[in-house]
Scaffold this motif. Structure first.
Motif, PDB file in Angstrom:
ATOM      1  N   THR A   2     -27.021  12.399 -13.320  1.00 25.71           N
ATOM      2  CA  THR A   2     -27.394  11.254 -14.139  1.00 25.71           C
ATOM      3  C   THR A   2     -28.902  11.080 -14.038  1.00 25.71           C
ATOM      4  O   THR A   2     -29.525  11.535 -13.079  1.00 25.71           O
ATOM      5  CB  THR A   2     -26.709   9.952 -13.665  1.00 25.71           C
ATOM      6  N   ALA A   3     -29.499  10.436 -15.018  1.00 25.16           N
ATOM      7  CA  ALA A   3     -30.945  10.236 -15.014  1.00 25.16           C
ATOM      8  C   ALA A   3     -31.367   9.463 -13.776  1.00 25.16           C
ATOM      9  O   ALA A   3     -30.786   8.424 -13.451  1.00 25.16           O
ATOM     10  CB  ALA A   3     -31.374   9.474 -16.275  1.00 25.16           C
ATOM     11  N   MET A   4     -32.356   9.986 -13.082  1.00 24.54           N
ATOM     12  CA  MET A   4     -32.881   9.386 -11.854  1.00 24.54           C
ATOM     13  C   MET A   4     -31.787   9.183 -10.801  1.00 24.54           C
ATOM     14  O   MET A   4     -31.920   8.341  -9.918  1.00 24.54           O
ATOM     15  CB  MET A   4     -33.590   8.059 -12.141  1.00 24.54           C
ATOM     16  N   THR A  19     -32.053   3.505  -2.552  1.00 26.28           N
ATOM     17  CA  THR A  19     -31.143   4.306  -1.729  1.00 26.28           C
ATOM     18  C   THR A  19     -30.866   5.662  -2.352  1.00 26.28           C
ATOM     19  O   THR A  19     -30.903   6.694  -1.667  1.00 26.28           O
ATOM     20  CB  THR A  19     -29.811   3.553  -1.530  1.00 26.28           C
ATOM     21  N   VAL A  20     -30.597   5.692  -3.659  1.00 30.63           N
ATOM     22  CA  VAL A  20     -30.178   6.942  -4.305  1.00 30.63           C
ATOM     23  C   VAL A  20     -31.350   7.741  -4.852  1.00 30.63           C
ATOM     24  O   VAL A  20     -31.192   8.892  -5.250  1.00 30.63           O
ATOM     25  CB  VAL A  20     -29.148   6.666  -5.433  1.00 30.63           C
ATOM     26  N   LEU A  21     -32.536   7.129  -4.891  1.00 28.64           N
ATOM     27  CA  LEU A  21     -33.743   7.813  -5.352  1.00 28.64           C
ATOM     28  C   LEU A  21     -34.858   7.543  -4.330  1.00 28.64           C
ATOM     29  O   LEU A  21     -35.868   6.924  -4.648  1.00 28.64           O
ATOM     30  CB  LEU A  21     -34.134   7.302  -6.743  1.00 28.64           C
ATOM     31  N   PRO A  22     -34.686   8.026  -3.102  1.00 28.59           N
ATOM     32  CA  PRO A  22     -35.597   7.617  -2.025  1.00 28.59           C
ATOM     33  C   PRO A  22     -37.036   8.056  -2.209  1.00 28.59           C
ATOM     34  O   PRO A  22     -37.941   7.433  -1.645  1.00 28.59           O
ATOM     35  CB  PRO A  22     -34.973   8.256  -0.778  1.00 28.59           C
ATOM     36  N   HIS A  23     -37.268   9.104  -3.015  1.00 23.07           N
ATOM     37  CA  HIS A  23     -38.650   9.559  -3.204  1.00 23.07           C
ATOM     38  C   HIS A  23     -39.406   8.715  -4.229  1.00 23.07           C
ATOM     39  O   HIS A  23     -40.626   8.863  -4.357  1.00 23.07           O
ATOM     40  CB  HIS A  23     -38.668  11.036  -3.628  1.00 23.07           C
ATOM     41  N   ALA A  24     -38.705   7.843  -4.953  1.00 23.58           N
ATOM     42  CA  ALA A  24     -39.381   7.006  -5.949  1.00 23.58           C
ATOM     43  C   ALA A  24     -38.754   5.613  -5.979  1.00 23.58           C
ATOM     44  O   ALA A  24     -38.269   5.150  -7.016  1.00 23.58           O
ATOM     45  CB  ALA A  24     -39.316   7.652  -7.322  1.00 23.58           C
ATOM     46  N   PRO A  25     -38.748   4.914  -4.847  1.00 22.07           N
ATOM     47  CA  PRO A  25     -38.083   3.611  -4.812  1.00 22.07           C
ATOM     48  C   PRO A  25     -38.740   2.572  -5.721  1.00 22.07           C
ATOM     49  O   PRO A  25     -38.110   1.586  -6.092  1.00 22.07           O
ATOM     50  CB  PRO A  25     -38.206   3.201  -3.342  1.00 22.07           C
ATOM     51  N   HIS A  26     -40.003   2.820  -6.115  1.00 24.18           N
ATOM     52  CA  HIS A  26     -40.690   1.872  -6.993  1.00 24.18           C
ATOM     53  C   HIS A  26     -40.041   1.760  -8.366  1.00 24.18           C
ATOM     54  O   HIS A  26     -40.284   0.783  -9.090  1.00 24.18           O
ATOM     55  CB  HIS A  26     -42.150   2.293  -7.179  1.00 24.18           C
ATOM     56  N   MET A  27     -39.192   2.740  -8.728  1.00 24.27           N
ATOM     57  CA  MET A  27     -38.552   2.698 -10.040  1.00 24.27           C
ATOM     58  C   MET A  27     -37.625   1.498 -10.183  1.00 24.27           C
ATOM     59  O   MET A  27     -37.342   1.048 -11.288  1.00 24.27           O
ATOM     60  CB  MET A  27     -37.789   3.996 -10.308  1.00 24.27           C
ATOM     61  N   ARG A  28     -37.146   0.953  -9.085  1.00 25.59           N
ATOM     62  CA  ARG A  28     -36.344  -0.276  -9.188  1.00 25.59           C
ATOM     63  C   ARG A  28     -37.159  -1.384  -9.847  1.00 25.59           C
ATOM     64  O   ARG A  28     -36.670  -2.084 -10.746  1.00 25.59           O
ATOM     65  CB  ARG A  28     -35.873  -0.724  -7.806  1.00 25.59           C
TER      66      ARG A  28
END
Length: 202
Positions: A50-52, A104-113
């Motif tokens: 899934t995306a991201m 949690t599921v995108l630990p390398h880019a948590p700023h996307m939240r």
């Protein structure tokens, strides 16, 4: 002249189980299907992309008489009888608040939240598209478990959401009956488009 296609790595019997011989079920036996069986299906199909890695699909399993009585009035008239008799019914919904899990599921880019928090329209579109992908994976997973699915879009989505998703940002996309089919479960198989009608090679 017909084109001879190459053999696929997946054994032919598995291809048939998942695709060629798989059918949409419209009537079910009374053989039970447990929530743990559906959990095992999800544990397999959760690896679909899934995306991201957003994973916006949310699944509500209808197993009790009480929950089924709440669902049935929101189903289209032609879908009520089979939904009433299916061992398990899955409400498959997108969650526009999927971004809350991104740290949690995108630990390398948590700023996307935070980026998605301020982009509600884009977030909703992403949730719907990617949950739709996951629903496809889920149906294949049901088949892999030796079960049959009867996915439906004939329902009052707003009514289901009010009944089962109140206070959330979830939107029902598909309702799927799941179980073991009866001998009279099938409609005639409809034609599929040929690869020549679908694939453009540039």
């Amino acid at each position: 002249m017909p084109v001879t296609l190459p053999e696929l790595t997946l054994p032919r019997a598995a291809q048939d189980l998942l695709f060629r011989e798989a059918r949409t079920a419209n009537a079910f036996t009374d053989e039970a299907v447990t929530a743990d069986e559906i959990r095992a299906v999800y544990d397999l199909v959760k690896y679909g992309p899934t995306a991201m890695n957003g994973q916006p699909l949310r699944i509500t399993l209808i197993t009790s008489d009480e929950a089924r009585a709440r669902l049935l009035p929101h189903m289209a008239e032609g879908n009520r009888a089979k939904t009433a008799s299916a061992p398990v019914v899955a409400i498959l919904a997108s969650d526009a608040d999927f971004h809350e899990f991104l740290p949690t599921v995108l630990p390398h880019a948590p700023h996307m939240r935070d980026v998605l928090h301020d982009a509600a329209d884009n977030r909703t579109a992403m949730a719907d598209l990617n949950a739709g992908l996951q629903i496809g994976y889920f149906i294949i997973g049901v088949r892999a478990a030796g079960l049959y699915a009867g996915p439906m879009t004939g329902f009052d989505g707003a009514g289901i959401d009010a009944e089962f998703h109140a206070g959330t940002n979830r939107k029902t996309l598909v309702v799927a009956n799941i179980g073991h089919p009866t001998e009279s479960s099938w409609f005639d198989r409809l034609p599929r488009l040929d690869d020549a009608d679908v694939i453009t090679v540039l």
